[in-house]
Design a protein around this motif. Structure first.
Motif, PDB file in Angstrom:
ATOM      1  N   ILE A 256       0.846  -1.189   0.000  1.00 12.42           N
ATOM      2  CA  ILE A 256       0.000   0.000   0.000  1.00 12.42           C
ATOM      3  C   ILE A 256       0.881   1.239   0.000  1.00 12.42           C
ATOM      4  CG2 ILE A 256      -1.703   1.329   1.320  1.00 12.42           C
ATOM      5  CD1 ILE A 256      -2.765  -1.255   2.424  1.00 12.42           C
ATOM      6  N   PRO A 257       0.686   2.160  -0.927  1.00 20.85           N
ATOM      7  CA  PRO A 257       1.482   3.398  -0.916  1.00 20.85           C
ATOM      8  C   PRO A 257       1.238   4.184   0.369  1.00 20.85           C
ATOM      9  CG  PRO A 257       0.266   3.138  -2.985  1.00 20.85           C
ATOM     10  CD  PRO A 257      -0.258   2.104  -2.047  1.00 20.85           C
ATOM     11  N   ASN A 258       2.269   4.889   0.840  1.00 23.13           N
ATOM     12  CA  ASN A 258       2.141   5.595   2.117  1.00 23.13           C
ATOM     13  C   ASN A 258       1.076   6.683   2.078  1.00 23.13           C
ATOM     14  OD1 ASN A 258       3.471   7.375   0.483  1.00 23.13           O
ATOM     15  ND2 ASN A 258       5.280   7.578   1.765  1.00 23.13           N
ATOM     16  N   TRP A 259       0.777   7.187   0.889  1.00 22.03           N
ATOM     17  CA  TRP A 259      -0.231   8.258   0.824  1.00 22.03           C
ATOM     18  C   TRP A 259      -1.658   7.704   0.957  1.00 22.03           C
ATOM     19  CZ3 TRP A 259       3.167   7.301  -3.310  1.00 22.03           C
ATOM     20  CH2 TRP A 259       2.646   6.561  -4.370  1.00 22.03           C
ATOM     21  N   LEU A 260      -1.797   6.376   1.021  1.00 23.20           N
ATOM     22  CA  LEU A 260      -3.115   5.790   1.215  1.00 23.20           C
ATOM     23  C   LEU A 260      -3.335   5.288   2.641  1.00 23.20           C
ATOM     24  CD1 LEU A 260      -3.722   3.723  -2.034  1.00 23.20           C
ATOM     25  CD2 LEU A 260      -4.875   5.806  -1.333  1.00 23.20           C
ATOM     26  N   GLU A 261      -2.365   5.499   3.510  1.00 20.06           N
ATOM     27  CA  GLU A 261      -2.484   4.976   4.868  1.00 20.06           C
ATOM     28  C   GLU A 261      -3.665   5.589   5.613  1.00 20.06           C
ATOM     29  OE1 GLU A 261       1.280   5.480   6.781  1.00 20.06           O
ATOM     30  OE2 GLU A 261       2.266   3.923   5.581  1.00 20.06           O
ATOM     31  N   TRP A 262      -3.944   6.872   5.363  1.00 20.59           N
ATOM     32  CA  TRP A 262      -5.081   7.524   6.026  1.00 20.59           C
ATOM     33  C   TRP A 262      -6.381   6.820   5.656  1.00 20.59           C
ATOM     34  CZ3 TRP A 262      -9.635  10.068   4.933  1.00 20.59           C
ATOM     35  CH2 TRP A 262     -10.164  10.859   5.946  1.00 20.59           C
ATOM     36  N   GLU A 263      -6.571   6.523   4.353  1.00 24.72           N
ATOM     37  CA  GLU A 263      -7.777   5.835   3.920  1.00 24.72           C
ATOM     38  C   GLU A 263      -7.869   4.435   4.515  1.00 24.72           C
ATOM     39  OE1 GLU A 263      -6.168   7.816   1.984  1.00 24.72           O
ATOM     40  OE2 GLU A 263      -7.551   8.969   0.724  1.00 24.72           O
ATOM     41  N   VAL A 264      -6.732   3.744   4.590  1.00 24.04           N
ATOM     42  CA  VAL A 264      -6.733   2.386   5.132  1.00 24.04           C
ATOM     43  C   VAL A 264      -7.112   2.401   6.613  1.00 24.04           C
ATOM     44  CG1 VAL A 264      -5.304   0.366   5.612  1.00 24.04           C
ATOM     45  CG2 VAL A 264      -5.073   1.559   3.434  1.00 24.04           C
ATOM     46  N   ASP A 265      -6.567   3.357   7.362  1.00 25.12           N
ATOM     47  CA  ASP A 265      -6.905   3.460   8.785  1.00 25.12           C
ATOM     48  C   ASP A 265      -8.386   3.793   8.975  1.00 25.12           C
ATOM     49  OD1 ASP A 265      -4.302   2.891   9.423  1.00 25.12           O
ATOM     50  OD2 ASP A 265      -3.709   4.978   9.725  1.00 25.12           O
ATOM     51  N   LEU A 266      -8.880   4.728   8.187  1.00 20.31           N
ATOM     52  CA  LEU A 266     -10.297   5.084   8.279  1.00 20.31           C
ATOM     53  C   LEU A 266     -11.170   3.902   7.888  1.00 20.31           C
ATOM     54  CD1 LEU A 266     -12.578   7.100   8.679  1.00 20.31           C
ATOM     55  CD2 LEU A 266     -12.200   7.928   6.345  1.00 20.31           C
ATOM     56  N   LEU A 267     -10.756   3.184   6.861  1.00 18.12           N
ATOM     57  CA  LEU A 267     -11.498   2.004   6.424  1.00 18.12           C
ATOM     58  C   LEU A 267     -11.521   0.950   7.527  1.00 18.12           C
ATOM     59  CD1 LEU A 267     -12.925   1.295   3.755  1.00 18.12           C
ATOM     60  CD2 LEU A 267     -10.871   0.044   3.090  1.00 18.12           C
ATOM     61  N   GLY A 268     -10.401   0.799   8.237  1.00 21.61           N
ATOM     62  CA  GLY A 268     -10.355  -0.148   9.340  1.00 21.61           C
ATOM     63  C   GLY A 268     -11.302   0.239  10.457  1.00 21.61           C
ATOM     64  N   ALA A 269     -11.364   1.535  10.767  1.00 20.21           N
ATOM     65  CA  ALA A 269     -12.296   1.998  11.805  1.00 20.21           C
ATOM     66  C   ALA A 269     -13.741   1.759  11.379  1.00 20.21           C
ATOM     67  CB  ALA A 269     -12.056   3.479  12.093  1.00 20.21           C
ATOM     68  N   ALA A 270     -14.039   2.027  10.103  1.00 16.93           N
ATOM     69  CA  ALA A 270     -15.394   1.795   9.604  1.00 16.93           C
ATOM     70  C   ALA A 270     -15.735   0.310   9.616  1.00 16.93           C
ATOM     71  CB  ALA A 270     -15.518   2.348   8.185  1.00 16.93           C
ATOM     72  N   ARG A 271     -14.760  -0.508   9.292  1.00 18.32           N
ATOM     73  CA  ARG A 271     -14.971  -1.958   9.306  1.00 18.32           C
ATOM     74  C   ARG A 271     -15.277  -2.446  10.724  1.00 18.32           C
ATOM     75  NH1 ARG A 271     -10.004  -6.035   7.806  1.00 18.32           N
ATOM     76  NH2 ARG A 271     -11.030  -8.017   8.249  1.00 18.32           N
ATOM     77  N   ASP A 272     -14.561  -1.940  11.717  1.00 14.60           N
ATOM     78  CA  ASP A 272     -14.822  -2.328  13.106  1.00 14.60           C
ATOM     79  C   ASP A 272     -16.219  -1.885  13.543  1.00 14.60           C
ATOM     80  OD1 ASP A 272     -12.288  -3.396  13.221  1.00 14.60           O
ATOM     81  OD2 ASP A 272     -11.396  -1.656  14.210  1.00 14.60           O
ATOM     82  N   TYR A 273     -16.617  -0.690  13.126  1.00 14.63           N
ATOM     83  CA  TYR A 273     -17.945  -0.216  13.498  1.00 14.63           C
ATOM     84  C   TYR A 273     -19.030  -1.050  12.823  1.00 14.63           C
ATOM     85  CZ  TYR A 273     -22.196   2.535  13.387  1.00 14.63           C
ATOM     86  OH  TYR A 273     -23.511   2.914  13.478  1.00 14.63           O
ATOM     87  N   ARG A 274     -18.822  -1.380  11.566  1.00 11.76           N
ATOM     88  CA  ARG A 274     -19.821  -2.180  10.854  1.00 11.76           C
ATOM     89  C   ARG A 274     -20.014  -3.536  11.520  1.00 11.76           C
ATOM     90  NH1 ARG A 274     -20.793  -5.938   7.079  1.00 11.76           N
ATOM     91  NH2 ARG A 274     -22.325  -5.494   5.433  1.00 11.76           N
TER      92      ARG A 274
END
Length: 544
Positions: free
Chosen positions: A274-292
């Motif tokens: 994963i490119p480093n400039w996508l880490e923010w999206e990946v972290d946010l996606l992980g938080a959304a996944r946990d909430y779901r």
């Protein structure tokens, strides 16, 4: 808007978006996001819809380039294509404004139908022939997707022609008809067969988002599998960028969660790519996944919790300005119904932490586009720390005079009094019996042994009870939790309303005061788990 120095140079769009945003060579996504957010604060979509659309379009062009690490957009159109679009053809996707050339000259003397038929019958067509056929098809054969189909045919015949890919890309990014998503079911596989490599992902990303929003999820899943089966030269990095973007919407529309789970596993397995400039999206996606995963499917419509959930889904699955509007509306609603926070976000609900984490991320992102820098003023610790100490002292005094406290004390003394009376009766009976028997009687020895065993058992029981956290601490926690709900929680929420301090400072304040006494210790314990003041603190940042 009277300050011309703050007015962007609109003439730089669409050809030079980086210069339009004032970005230097080598800029990163954070630089682009900051420049975009500063303009959006001025050109809000509800007040300046046309300017907003141009800014948003330029941002998406650059953001896509940075995400995929390629320049599929903004490639120069070949010089022989600089023929002016015929006046009778109206198509916003084509932005070339070059000199009149042969096609325009022929249209003055020949009908579009004749030229279209001639180009269509040519055995070997140039890239420009496909371009001209696409333009003329809007007049001669105005089928729903005839314009795009000619670009797809051109890409299949000339795979290295970037200009055709750019035009098809712009078509997908441009305004689409509401009922057009079902037509993409046949168009997207044709694009996959024509491209056959990972250019397919940035080329069609916008079309897939439309399919996700408008078509049944099983149809999206089948269609994507069909298209990816046609790709024979796709790199993992490009697929990951594409998957991360689609997951933001797909996870809320996946009825079983099976497809979402597979894609998340794919990302986890290839995380190092994963490119480093996508880490923010990946972290946010992980938080959304946990909430779901803990999301309450039985959310009651009309409740504040349900409205927050709807705003979260809108943020991920709708166009940015629509999602932003939903989040801003709920921030106002939280301020209006702050008392509902106490009822709808009880401390015992484990899902609140996951919801709050996602909401905090979302609110920070939306706030960066809609809040001025003045909204982040430093906290006056010299003012609020002493006031927090006074609040703790007042709450400590308050607990002694409540019915809840009197009830708990009565239950406490009744319980231990009953136990004491029972054991007094047992030992009294044994003592009387032993005195009647005398020390030389064998029964006396038996009673003496039984008494010793009873005393040892009781002593051991209470030693374990008071030293073992599994038995004592849960009771103590329940005892203080009742007090927190009955005596402290509303006053703490009112303290947040008055102080308007950030949620992080609010929690840090009571953590700092936790050593004051037992009351402060337990108040801090529950404040760290109480998300009602935290939701309110976020909403207060958006208060006008």
């Amino acid at each position: 808007m009277s300050d011309k120095s703050n007015t962007p140079d609109w003439s730089l769009l669409p050809g030079r978006p980086a210069e339009f945003f004032g970005l230097r060579k080598g800029f990163e996504r954070n630089d682009l996001r900051r420049a975009y957010n500063s303009l959006i604060k001025v050109y809000k979509p509800e007040r300046n819809p046309e300017e907003f659309q141009r800014i948003r379009g330029a941002y998406e062009q650059l953001d896509e380039q940075l995400r995929y690490g390629r320049t599929i957009v903004q490639q120069p159109v070949a010089r022989e294509w600089t023929e002016q679009e015929p006046p009778i053809v109206r198509r916003e996707v084509v932005t070339t404004t070059a000199k009149p050339a042969k096609l325009v000259d022929r249209l003055r003397d020949e009908s579009p139908e004749a030229i279209y038929g001639e180009l269509k019958d040519k055995a070997s067509k140039s890239p420009f022939d496909f371009y001209a056929l696409a333009l003329l098809s809007d007049v001669v054969e105005p089928a729903p997707l005839s314009f795009a189909n000619w670009f797809v045919a051109g890409i299949a015949a000339h795979p290295a022609e970037i200009a055709l890919q750019q035009l098809l890309h712009d078509f997908f990014r441009g305004p689409q008809h509401v009922d057009q998503s079902h037509l993409l079911v046949t168009l997207l596989p044709a694009v996959a067969r024509a491209v056959r490599n990972d250019h397919f992902y940035p080329l069609t990303e916008a079309a897939w988002l439309m399919v996700l929003r408008d078509r049944p999820f099983h149809e999206f899943e089948r269609l994507l599998a069909e298209c990816e089966a046609e790709l024979c030269d796709a790199q993992i990095a490009g697929k990951m960028v594409f998957t991360i973007q689609l997951l933001k919407t797909a996870m809320w529309r996946d009825p079983t969660g099976a497809w979402t789970q597979r894609q998340c596993e794919f990302i986890d397995q290839n995380f190092e790519q994963i490119p480093n400039w996508l880490e923010w999206e990946v972290d946010l996606l992980g938080a959304a996944r946990d909430y779901r995963a803990v999301r309450d499917r039985s959310l009651q419509p009309g409740t504040l919790r349900h409205q927050i959930d709807e705003a979260i889904v809108a943020y991920f699955s709708e166009p940015q300005h629509v999602g932003d509007r939903a989040v801003l509306a709920i921030q106002v609603e939280i301020l209006r119904q702050s008392d509902q926070l106490l009822e709808e976000f009880p401390i015992a609900d484990e899902g609140d932490g996951a919801m709050f984490l996602v909401w905090n991320w979302i609110s920070a992102d939306v706030g960066s586009r809609h809040l001025s820098s003045e909204a982040h003023q430093p906290v006056n610790e010299e003012l609020w720390v002493p006031r927090g100490r006074v609040l703790i002292a007042r709450l400590g005094e308050k607990q002694s005079y409540t019915l809840a406290n009197i009830r708990d004390m009565a239950v406490y003394f009744f319980r231990w009094g009953a136990i004491a009376i029972a054991w007094f009766w047992i030992f009294g009976s044994i003592s009387i019996t032993m005195n009647a028997l005398g020390p030389d009687d064998p029964g006396f020895v038996v009673l003496e042994v039984v008494t010793g065993i009873c005393v040892a058992t009781v002593a051991l029981f209470y030693i374990i009870k008071f030293t073992n956290k599994r038995s004592w601490h849960p009771w103590l926690r329940r005892h203080w939790e009742r007090r927190y709900h009955a005596l402290y929680r509303r006053e703490l929420l009112e303290f947040q309303q008055r102080s308007r301090v950030p949620g992080q400072f609010f929690r840090a304040l009571f953590n700092h005061l936790a050593d004051t006494d037992a009351t402060a210790k337990w108040i801090n314990h529950f404040v760290q788990q109480d998300y009602a003041p935290a939701f309110l603190a976020i909403a207060q940042r958006f208060e006008a």
